[in-house]
Every structure is written in structure tokens, then in C-alpha cells.
Scaffold this motif. Structure first.
Motif, PDB file in Angstrom:
ATOM      1  N   ILE A   1      -0.786  10.582  15.525  1.00 41.82           N
ATOM      2  CA  ILE A   1      -0.207   9.390  14.911  1.00 41.82           C
ATOM      3  C   ILE A   1       1.286   9.319  15.213  1.00 41.82           C
ATOM      4  O   ILE A   1       1.919  10.346  15.478  1.00 41.82           O
ATOM      5  CB  ILE A   1      -0.434   9.376  13.380  1.00 41.82           C
ATOM      6  CG1 ILE A   1       0.130  10.658  12.756  1.00 41.82           C
ATOM      7  CG2 ILE A   1      -1.917   9.212  13.065  1.00 41.82           C
ATOM      8  CD1 ILE A   1       0.004  10.704  11.248  1.00 41.82           C
TER       9      ILE A   1
ATOM     10  N   TYR B   1       6.426   9.956  11.410  1.00 37.82           N
ATOM     11  CA  TYR B   1       6.440   9.578   9.997  1.00 37.82           C
ATOM     12  C   TYR B   1       7.486  10.414   9.267  1.00 37.82           C
ATOM     13  O   TYR B   1       7.976  11.422   9.776  1.00 37.82           O
ATOM     14  CB  TYR B   1       5.062   9.751   9.355  1.00 37.82           C
ATOM     15  CG  TYR B   1       4.472  11.132   9.517  1.00 37.82           C
ATOM     16  CD1 TYR B   1       4.727  12.142   8.590  1.00 37.82           C
ATOM     17  CD2 TYR B   1       3.645  11.432  10.599  1.00 37.82           C
ATOM     18  CE1 TYR B   1       4.183  13.400   8.739  1.00 37.82           C
ATOM     19  CE2 TYR B   1       3.093  12.694  10.758  1.00 37.82           C
ATOM     20  CZ  TYR B   1       3.364  13.675   9.819  1.00 37.82           C
ATOM     21  OH  TYR B   1       2.829  14.934   9.979  1.00 37.82           O
TER      22      TYR B   1
ATOM     23  N   LEU C   1       3.573  11.662  -1.396  1.00 37.37           N
ATOM     24  CA  LEU C   1       2.243  11.300  -0.906  1.00 37.37           C
ATOM     25  C   LEU C   1       1.198  12.212  -1.534  1.00 37.37           C
ATOM     26  O   LEU C   1       0.145  11.751  -1.999  1.00 37.37           O
ATOM     27  CB  LEU C   1       2.194  11.408   0.619  1.00 37.37           C
ATOM     28  CG  LEU C   1       0.819  11.175   1.262  1.00 37.37           C
ATOM     29  CD1 LEU C   1       0.356   9.740   1.041  1.00 37.37           C
ATOM     30  CD2 LEU C   1       0.860  11.492   2.756  1.00 37.37           C
TER      31      LEU C   1
ATOM     32  N   ASP D   1       1.402   5.510  -0.533  1.00 40.23           N
ATOM     33  CA  ASP D   1       0.321   5.437   0.438  1.00 40.23           C
ATOM     34  C   ASP D   1       0.821   5.968   1.780  1.00 40.23           C
ATOM     35  O   ASP D   1       2.030   5.996   2.043  1.00 40.23           O
ATOM     36  CB  ASP D   1      -0.149   3.992   0.610  1.00 40.23           C
ATOM     37  CG  ASP D   1      -0.777   3.432  -0.658  1.00 40.23           C
ATOM     38  OD1 ASP D   1      -1.410   4.222  -1.388  1.00 40.23           O
ATOM     39  OD2 ASP D   1      -0.617   2.224  -0.926  1.00 40.23           O
ATOM     40  N   GLU D   2      -0.103   6.342   2.651  1.00 38.86           N
ATOM     41  CA  GLU D   2       0.271   6.879   3.962  1.00 38.86           C
ATOM     42  C   GLU D   2       1.137   5.910   4.754  1.00 38.86           C
ATOM     43  O   GLU D   2       2.054   6.317   5.458  1.00 38.86           O
ATOM     44  CB  GLU D   2      -0.986   7.217   4.778  1.00 38.86           C
ATOM     45  CG  GLU D   2      -1.622   8.534   4.403  1.00 38.86           C
ATOM     46  CD  GLU D   2      -2.691   8.938   5.400  1.00 38.86           C
ATOM     47  OE1 GLU D   2      -2.637   8.480   6.557  1.00 38.86           O
ATOM     48  OE2 GLU D   2      -3.575   9.726   5.024  1.00 38.86           O
ATOM     49  N   ASP D   3       0.846   4.604   4.648  1.00 36.10           N
ATOM     50  CA  ASP D   3       1.592   3.605   5.421  1.00 36.10           C
ATOM     51  C   ASP D   3       3.080   3.643   5.115  1.00 36.10           C
ATOM     52  O   ASP D   3       3.904   3.292   5.958  1.00 36.10           O
ATOM     53  CB  ASP D   3       1.045   2.206   5.147  1.00 36.10           C
ATOM     54  CG  ASP D   3      -0.354   2.006   5.720  1.00 36.10           C
ATOM     55  OD1 ASP D   3      -0.765   2.836   6.550  1.00 36.10           O
ATOM     56  OD2 ASP D   3      -1.028   1.035   5.328  1.00 36.10           O
ATOM     57  N   ALA D   4       3.426   4.061   3.893  1.00 33.98           N
ATOM     58  CA  ALA D   4       4.834   4.090   3.488  1.00 33.98           C
ATOM     59  C   ALA D   4       5.629   5.151   4.243  1.00 33.98           C
ATOM     60  O   ALA D   4       6.857   5.101   4.279  1.00 33.98           O
ATOM     61  CB  ALA D   4       4.946   4.331   1.988  1.00 33.98           C
TER      62      ALA D   4
ATOM     63  N   THR E   1       5.196   5.887   7.612  1.00 32.81           N
ATOM     64  CA  THR E   1       5.347   5.580   9.032  1.00 32.81           C
ATOM     65  C   THR E   1       6.750   5.063   9.326  1.00 32.81           C
ATOM     66  O   THR E   1       7.242   4.145   8.666  1.00 32.81           O
ATOM     67  CB  THR E   1       4.318   4.527   9.478  1.00 32.81           C
ATOM     68  OG1 THR E   1       3.008   5.034   9.208  1.00 32.81           O
ATOM     69  CG2 THR E   1       4.442   4.244  10.971  1.00 32.81           C
TER      70      THR E   1
ATOM     71  N   HIS F   1       7.906   4.065  12.659  1.00 33.08           N
ATOM     72  CA  HIS F   1       7.656   2.914  13.532  1.00 33.08           C
ATOM     73  C   HIS F   1       6.269   3.074  14.122  1.00 33.08           C
ATOM     74  O   HIS F   1       5.871   4.185  14.486  1.00 33.08           O
ATOM     75  CB  HIS F   1       8.690   2.826  14.666  1.00 33.08           C
ATOM     76  CG  HIS F   1      10.047   2.386  14.215  1.00 33.08           C
ATOM     77  ND1 HIS F   1      10.288   1.154  13.658  1.00 33.08           N
ATOM     78  CD2 HIS F   1      11.237   3.026  14.247  1.00 33.08           C
ATOM     79  CE1 HIS F   1      11.576   1.049  13.360  1.00 33.08           C
ATOM     80  NE2 HIS F   1      12.175   2.175  13.707  1.00 33.08           N
ATOM     81  N   ASP F   2       5.544   1.966  14.260  1.00 28.57           N
ATOM     82  CA  ASP F   2       4.212   2.062  14.851  1.00 28.57           C
ATOM     83  C   ASP F   2       4.306   2.086  16.374  1.00 28.57           C
ATOM     84  O   ASP F   2       5.388   1.962  16.961  1.00 28.57           O
ATOM     85  CB  ASP F   2       3.315   0.915  14.364  1.00 28.57           C
ATOM     86  CG  ASP F   2       3.849  -0.462  14.734  1.00 28.57           C
ATOM     87  OD1 ASP F   2       4.700  -0.562  15.649  1.00 28.57           O
ATOM     88  OD2 ASP F   2       3.420  -1.452  14.105  1.00 28.57           O
TER      89      ASP F   2
END
Length: 433
Positions: A48, A51, A59, A65-68, A70, A72-73
Motif C-alpha cells: 500500500i 501512510y 488506529l 479508520d485506515e483511510d485517515a 494514507t 497520498h494515494d
């Protein structure tokens, strides 16, 4: 004749091994430079994008949540012309050919190479350390395993009463709360929690609060062995004093070890970490290192602040612009456990050379202790109300003489700064006169 800096800035292929916080920060800073390497490739061992590892504790505590986490994608890298390779481990580094090979057989040539391979938990050399159920707390995969363990319930032993150990312990406790329930015990070798950052009073305040929340804290507890249930899994731990504690999982959070093996196998100068100079250059002028895998003048790193400054220095060098030399500065410590505010820097023990100023309000749970030397703050511990912490640290770094506001120092930044400003104004008036 083409200079190294010009060549690096305009035509070089820069490869960064490591897509953790250090490697990602370097990319961010590089993209802001007036010039940059013409091609940048980032290789990450995890599947991934980068992060924020600092947020792994909340977490685990189910506060995010995991998205918080990241940073940059993958699309961000594409938009900025950066090639991102995920889920591949670099296995070989040929410095003569300036070539690397990943575990999948991918071969990449480079002109400049940056090692940002991070670190791993330092595992104590005790029997049973290899058992199933023993792990560290360093990445998203660790967090997922600990979350699953907390959901199953049972007993967890956290080895290490420092920053990371306490954050892991509190996260496990909160994650398991209200489900099957998880009992968590912290083992600290020293006689107080966070003994590198806290004095006896603040450490006891912290211990008391964590105990009220349901954590068991054992100080002076030295791990002797991890016990096997007969099927290759953890059954408990044995301490050097003979005590035995049952456990379903053991989390080791007692320090880190730089991931320096790639540099060592390639023949770079390596001690505990990969040795770098004040430009973050290794013993090979075409290879650099930064973050938790590097070592500078005998120091290795685990905090964000120095690594961010390393990224600034290295990005300037890689872009062919004038770079300042890297040097170490003191860092402040903040605990990331919800409901507990703690801020500390400098020595934990007062000596005969220190003047000690302290304030303690047990009812409010506030404690402040300052160490001064010739009117200048050299150390501070704040528990509860930590609002003044950054200001104290700023004055310490600046070497400000605070004798003019000594009486107000413990009770607020505003009053202290006002007295300082008044003294400065008075001194200026005398000079003009």
C-alpha cells in the motif's frame, strides 16, 4: 565538464528504496524544489502507499479508520511523474553497476540511490521469541493482527514501558473493551514508565492514570523467556524474578533496530545504522540514506522532527541547489494516548548545576517541572496542562535567558512573554539613552 550537482538535478534517475514516512517526505520536498531529478522511482516493500505510522496507535484504539492514515494515494504519484512500485523487496544492490534487483526479479539501474528502509522492532534474545503470537507494533500489518487479537480477547503482555509500548497497550485495551475483553499488562525494565523522558513524579501520575483505566503496569520487570503452549504458540511469559504471567499474545515495543542489511551487504559503512555524513551521503558518493535506517555521528533516529530536517537537506542536495549541513537538535516528546497530555524534553534528572522550578496540582492532575541553568531552560516535563510545552522548547532551543520572567514561568506563556518583552523594551531604552 558536467558537475555532479547539475547532472543530478537534470538527467539522473533517482531511486528511493522505502516508501515509509521518510521516503515519502523526501519525495514531497523534492517536488517543491526549483529543479529535481528528471526521473524518480520509489520502491516500497508494503503493498500500500505511504501512510502516517504515528497514527497507528489511534488506529489500533479504533479512534481512526485506515483511510485517515494514507498520506497520498497512488494517483498522486502518477500526477507528479513519480514511478511507484509497491509490494517489492530489494534483495541485491550492485554499486559498481549502480543496479538493484528486487525479490521478483525486477532490475533497475540508478544514477542516485536513497536508502529509506526504516527499522524493525528490537527483539530481545530470549527463549520463545519466535513463537506464534509474538510480534512488534511498527506497521499496518502488525496493527491488523493486534486488532484481531483484541477482538478475540484474552491476555496481552506488552514488553516496553516507553512511548510505543504504552500506546500499544492502551490501543489494545480500548480495542478489546466491550467485546470479549482483553486484559493488558505492561512490563517495564526500569523502575518507572518512560524513564528516558519523565521524572519520578510525572511517571507516577502516568502510571496511576493508566492503572485507573484498567492496564496493569509492572516496573522492574525483566523478561526471561516466552513460554510455549506445546503447539508453537504463546502461553505466557517468565520474568527473571521467577514470576510467570499467562498470555495469549506478546507485543515487543522495547526499541528499534535500523534496517541496514541492504547497505551492509552492498559494502557500505554500517555500524548500528548506515553511516552518513552531514549531507546524508553514505560511504558511496552515489548512495544516500535517511530516517530510521541511517546513523549520523553515532546517533540513530526514531522521531519525526530530525528525519524531516534530513529530508530537507537531502532534497536540496539531490536537486543541485545549495544545501545546509545536517546537524542534530534536541527533540521534544509527546505521548499519543487519548485523554493524557504529556510533553517533555531535556534531562530527566536534576543535577547540582540545575535550578528546579516545579508546580503540582493533584486535584487537577497538572504537573510542571522545569530545569534551568544560568537562567535558561534545559529541560521540562509537563503532565496534564501541556499548552506551554512548545513555548518552553522554543526558548530552550534559542537559549533565551528567562531570569526576567522567572516568577511567572510555571504559570503561563502569556505572562512570561510579557515580562520578557518588557525587559527587552527596557534594555533597548537604556541603549538609546
Amino acid at each position: 565538464m558536467e558537475t555532479t550537482s547539475t547532472r543530478c538535478a537534470n538527467t539522473d534517475h533517482l531511486v528511493i528504496i522505502g516508501n515509509g514516512m521518510a521516503g515519502h517526505r523526501l519525495v514531497e520536498v523534492l517536488l517543491k524544489q526549483p529543479r529535481r531529478p528528471s526521473r524518480i522511482t520509489v520502491i516500497g516493500a508494503e503493498p500500500i502507499p505511504a501512510y502516517n505510522r504515528i497514527l497507528l496507535s489511534p488506529l489500533l484504539a479504533a479512534e481512526l479508520d485506515e483511510d485517515a492514515l494514507t498520506l497520498h494515494d497512488a494517483d498522486w504519484y502518477r500526477r507528479h511523474g513519480v514511478e511507484l512500485i509497491l509490494g517489492e523487496q530489494v534483495e541485491r544492490l550492485d554499486r559498481t553497476q549502480r543496479r538493484l534487483t528486487t525479490h521478483s526479479g525486477r532490475i533497475l539501474d540508478y544514477d542516485r540511490l536513497v536508502l529509506a528502509t526504516g527499522s524493525r522492532p528490537a527483539m530481545p534474545p530470549v527463549p520463545g521469541i519466535e513463537l506464534e503470537g509474538v510480534q512488534g507494533f511498527r506497521d499496518m500489518q502488525d496493527t491488523a493482527r493486534l486488532t484481531a487479537a483484541a477482538e478475540r480477547g484474552g491476555r496481552a503482555i506488552v514488553v516496553g514501558g516507553g512511548l510505543l509500548g504504552l500506546e500499544a497497550a492502551e490501543g489494545l485495551r480500548k480495542q478489546g473493551h466491550g467485546k470479549h475483553g482483553m486484559a493488558v499488562t505492561v512490563l517495564q525494565r526500569g523502575e518507572r514508565l518512560m524513564n528516558r523522558q519523565l521524572d519520578a513524579t510525572s511517571a507516577e501520575l502516568l502510571r496511576s492514570e493508566l492503572t485507573k483505566r484498567g492496564l496493569e503496569v509492572l516496573t522492574g520487570a525483566r523478561l526471561a523467556a516466552i513460554e510455549n503452549n506445546g503447539q508453537g504458540k504463546v502461553a505466557g511469559v517468565a520474568l527473571e524474578d521467577g514470576r510467570r504471567l499467562p498470555a495469549d499474545c506478546v507485543v515487543v515495543a522495547a526499541g528499534i533496530t535500523p534496517n541496514a542489511e541492504l547497505g551492509r551487504s552492498a559494502g557500505l559503512t554500517v555500524e548500528l545504522g548506515i553511516n552518513v555524513d552531514d549531507t546524508l551521503t553514505t560511504s558511496d558518493p552515489y548512495v544516500h540514506a535517511l530516517g530510521e535506517c541511517c546513523e549520523f555521528q553515532g546517533t540513530t533516529y526514531g522521531l519525526v522532527e530530525p528525519i524531516w530536517r534530513q529530508a530537507e537537506v537531502l532534497a536540496a542536495r539531490l536537486s543541485g541547489t545549495k544545501a545546509s549541513a545536517y546537524f542534530d537538535l534536541p527533540s521534544a516528546t509527546k505521548l499519543k494516548v487519548s485523554g493524557i497530555s504529556l510533553y517533555a524534553f531535556g534531562p530527566t534528572e536534576a543535577t547540582d548545576d540545575h535550578e528546579v522550578l516545579s508546580y503540582h496540582d493533584p486535584e487537577q492532575g497538572d504537573y510542571r517541572r522545569l530545569l534551568l541553568q544560568e537562567g535558561r531552560i534545559v529541560g521540562a516535563v509537563l503532565y496534564g496542562d501541556t499548552a506551554c510545552g512548545p513555548w518552553y522548547f522554543e526558548q530552550s532551543l534559542a537559549g533565551t535567558n528567562l531570569n526576567a520572567c522567572r516568577q511567572a514561568l510555571l504559570f503561563g506563556q502569556a505572562d512570561s512573554q510579557a515580562l520578557l518583552d518588557s525587559q527587552t523594551s527596557s534594555d533597548y531604552s537604556k541603549e538609546v539613552a
